[in-house]
Write a protein that holds these residues in place. Structure first.
Motif, PDB file in Angstrom:
ATOM      1  N   ASP A 157       0.824  -1.208   0.000  1.00  0.00           N
ATOM      2  CA  ASP A 157       0.000   0.000   0.000  1.00  0.00           C
ATOM      3  C   ASP A 157       0.857   1.257   0.000  1.00  0.00           C
ATOM      4  OD1 ASP A 157      -2.589   1.475   0.457  1.00  0.00           O
ATOM      5  OD2 ASP A 157      -1.549   1.998   2.306  1.00  0.00           O
ATOM      6  N   ALA A 158       1.951   1.238   0.755  1.00  0.00           N
ATOM      7  CA  ALA A 158       2.802   2.424   0.825  1.00  0.00           C
ATOM      8  C   ALA A 158       3.628   2.619  -0.434  1.00  0.00           C
ATOM      9  CB  ALA A 158       3.724   2.324   2.044  1.00  0.00           C
ATOM     10  N   GLU A 159       4.029   1.536  -1.094  1.00  0.00           N
ATOM     11  CA  GLU A 159       4.932   1.658  -2.252  1.00  0.00           C
ATOM     12  C   GLU A 159       4.178   1.820  -3.563  1.00  0.00           C
ATOM     13  OE1 GLU A 159       8.704  -0.731  -4.281  1.00  0.00           O
ATOM     14  OE2 GLU A 159       7.396  -1.707  -2.813  1.00  0.00           O
ATOM     15  N   THR A 160       3.238   0.923  -3.846  1.00  0.00           N
ATOM     16  CA  THR A 160       2.561   0.921  -5.147  1.00  0.00           C
ATOM     17  C   THR A 160       1.100   1.322  -5.052  1.00  0.00           C
ATOM     18  OG1 THR A 160       1.937  -1.407  -4.952  1.00  0.00           O
ATOM     19  CG2 THR A 160       4.099  -0.911  -5.882  1.00  0.00           C
ATOM     20  N   GLY A 161       0.444   1.052  -3.946  1.00  0.00           N
ATOM     21  CA  GLY A 161      -0.982   1.308  -3.852  1.00  0.00           C
ATOM     22  C   GLY A 161      -1.823   0.404  -4.715  1.00  0.00           C
ATOM     23  N   ASP A 162      -1.249  -0.679  -5.209  1.00  0.00           N
ATOM     24  CA  ASP A 162      -1.954  -1.615  -6.080  1.00  0.00           C
ATOM     25  C   ASP A 162      -2.948  -2.409  -5.232  1.00  0.00           C
ATOM     26  OD1 ASP A 162      -2.766  -3.721  -7.721  1.00  0.00           O
ATOM     27  OD2 ASP A 162      -0.907  -3.647  -8.862  1.00  0.00           O
TER      28      ASP A 162
END
Length: 555
Positions: free
Chosen positions: A373-378
């Motif tokens: 969630d913090a890096e890609t939000g995918d």
């Protein structure tokens, strides 16, 4: 044996005496009342010895005749006593086996052969028979009689204690146990019951005194007593930590000397040192605990020992813990959490995945979801890790008698047992998949992780202008409203890529099934959800984050 030896010595002495007289012959003359009697010395000695033997035999015979009534009486009394003890023994065995009929018969026979004043165990047999037959009031009366007798005091108090526990009269049971502990401190059941009562009432000083009073020479019991005393000292230290940090530190250090692997004692000692701004000693205690057995609470306190440290400094401290215990799931998780806070996503992801391979559980997959969630939000990858967290075993926690607690407690709230809480997987998860199955599922989760969704060309302004279709109909929006209403927004048509921000926001609210229906039916058809309208407006999105990430944290 001694009598036989004395008899043999006496015979040898007589033989030696006669032999000595035979080697020294002589004559013996006796004049008595005008008569002269002459004989040899050997004959005279023989006559004297024979006379003594006759006198002794006569005295024994007279004594036997005079004492024969008492001897006969003693014989029958002993025979009756032996029969009574045999009946008592058989009755106690029958009562222990649950044979009420045989125990009752043996009890009646015992009372006819023995007296209750002579043998107090008759009260015990009577009480056992009453308990088997369900006459608990009569059994308590027998136990009270036994408690008044010094010979059977402890036995009677134990019977009263068990009866009070059966009825749920915990206060009465505690009083009986205290009476027994005062008279006999080494009684295990009395000392244990009194200790539990003092611990439940948080009377730590009295509980520690009871432990110190118990004397034992067995190494196993001594070790168990040391452990209990360490737990009591830790409990007292926890109560003193806010008001008396120095006293709490001393109690915690004393507990660590008795039980070096007691994690709560080490945490309290480290917290006391940190309140005194003594970071070096606090770190030393936590590192020693970490070497003996990695624990997440130790890692949390060690990493955040200094409140002014930056995220990078906390990551360095986490790496130090990993160096102390490499290839350990707790070490890898500590580094992964610190790396996530420091925004070093590659390090956080690699450590979290390594922890998942070593020890897959719920917290590991939730941490991977946080990283995603913090890096890609995918959202696809986030849902993948959330799904794995739902199926994974739960994280270890402080557990005792089926109760899971967020923090360590010295006494079980269910049974009152001291030192009942253990750091382990909750009971309802013990029958889960095996370790091999969990590891295989973790490998499968890592292998089936969906790729990161790549933004399409329509998302860029240039591609939007190039691929724009027919000009969409303008949407009238109330300028005074901060957010358009859901029912005032029309669904977008296929090929309409150059959409205003308000229309794109409305499009994001369309359920996936409805969007798929739009693509199938074409651009000229109005598609509405089956429930009659768009969902409620979730609110204004936070447009301040330019990197596309959200503030959603799972771990």
């Amino acid at each position: 044996m001694i009598r036989i030896l004395v008899f043999a010595l006496l015979v040898l002495a007589l033989g030696a005496g006669f032999a000595w007289l035979a080697d020294r012959p002589g004559e013996l003359s006796l004049i008595w009342q005008g008569q002269r009697v002459e004989m040899s010395l050997m004959v005279a000695a023989t006559l004297v010895v024979s006379l003594v033997a006759i006198v002794m035999f006569g005295w024994w015979l007279v004594r036997v005749v005079l004492t024969s009534p008492q001897a006969v009486q003693r014989y029958f009394r002993a025979r009756k006593r032996d029969r009574g003890y045999q009946a008592l023994s058989t009755g106690l065995i029958a009562a222990g086996a649950g044979d009420a009929a045989l125990a009752r018969r043996m009890h009646a026979r015992t009372k006819g052969l023995l007296s209750a004043d002579q043998e107090p165990l008759i009260h015990l047999l009577d009480a056992q028979v009453a308990l088997i037959e369900g006459r608990h009031d009569e059994a308590r009366q027998r136990f009270e009689l036994m408690a008044d007798d010094p010979e059977t005091r402890e036995l009677g108090l134990r019977g009263l204690y068990l009866e009070a526990r059966r009825l749920g009269a915990n206060e009465a049971a505690r009083q009986y146990a205290e009476r027994a502990a005062e008279k006999a401190p080494n009684l295990p059941w009395a000392a244990e019951a009194t200790l539990e009562a003092r611990s439940q009432a948080s009377q730590w000083d009295e509980a520690i005194r009871l432990v110190d009073q118990k004397k034992t020479a067995l190494p196993g019991e001594r070790k168990d007593l040391d452990r209990k005393k360490a737990v009591l000292l830790t409990a007292r230290a926890a109560d003193r930590l806010d008001g008396n940090p120095k006293g709490a530190r001393d109690d915690a250090l004393a507990a660590l000397k008795l039980s070096g692997d007691l994690v709560p004692a080490g945490l309290i000692a480290a917290q006391a040192y940190l309140r005194e701004d003594n970071l070096r000693k606090a770190a030393s205690i936590l590192e020693k605990l970490w070497k003996s057995g990695p624990h997440p609470e130790v890692a949390k306190l060690y990493v955040r020992a200094r409140s002014g440290d930056s995220a990078t400094d906390r990551l360095k401290r986490a790496r130090k813990l990993e160096a102390l215990r490499p290839n350990n799931p707790e070490s890898l998780l500590a580094v992964a959490e610190a790396a996530l806070e420091a925004r070093e996503f590659d390090v956080a992801r690699s450590k979290a995945e390594a922890a998942a391979r070593l020890g897959p559980r719920e917290g590991v997959f939730l941490l991977l979801a946080d990283i995603e969630d913090a890096e890609t939000g995918d959202q696809g990858r986030i849902r993948h890790w959330m799904n794995q967290a739902l199926k994974a075993p739960r994280d270890p926690a402080w557990t005792a008698d089926g109760i899971v607690s967020t923090e360590w407690r010295p006494v079980s709230p269910v049974t009152g047992r001291l030192d009942a809480f253990e750091w382990r997987m909750p009971v309802n998860e013990l029958a889960g998949p095996t370790e091999e199955g969990a590891l295989a599922r973790a490998e499968e989760a890592l292998r089936t992780l969906p790729p990161v969704a790549v933004p399409t060309a329509a998302a860029t302004p240039e591609a939007t202008v190039a691929e724009a279709g027919p000009e969409p109909q303008p949407i009238v929006v109330d300028a005074q409203a901060e957010e358009p209403a859901a029912d005032a927004v029309a669904l977008p048509v296929v090929g309409d890529t150059a959409k205003p921000a308000v229309e794109r926001k409305a499009e994001e609210k369309v359920p996936p099934k409805v969007a798929a229906k739009v693509e199938e039916d074409g651009a000229d058809e109005d598609v509405k959800p089956f429930f009659g309208g768009l969902p409620d407006d979730p609110g204004v999105k936070d447009e301040s984050r330019k990197d596309g990430t959200t503030g959603f944290r799972l771990f």
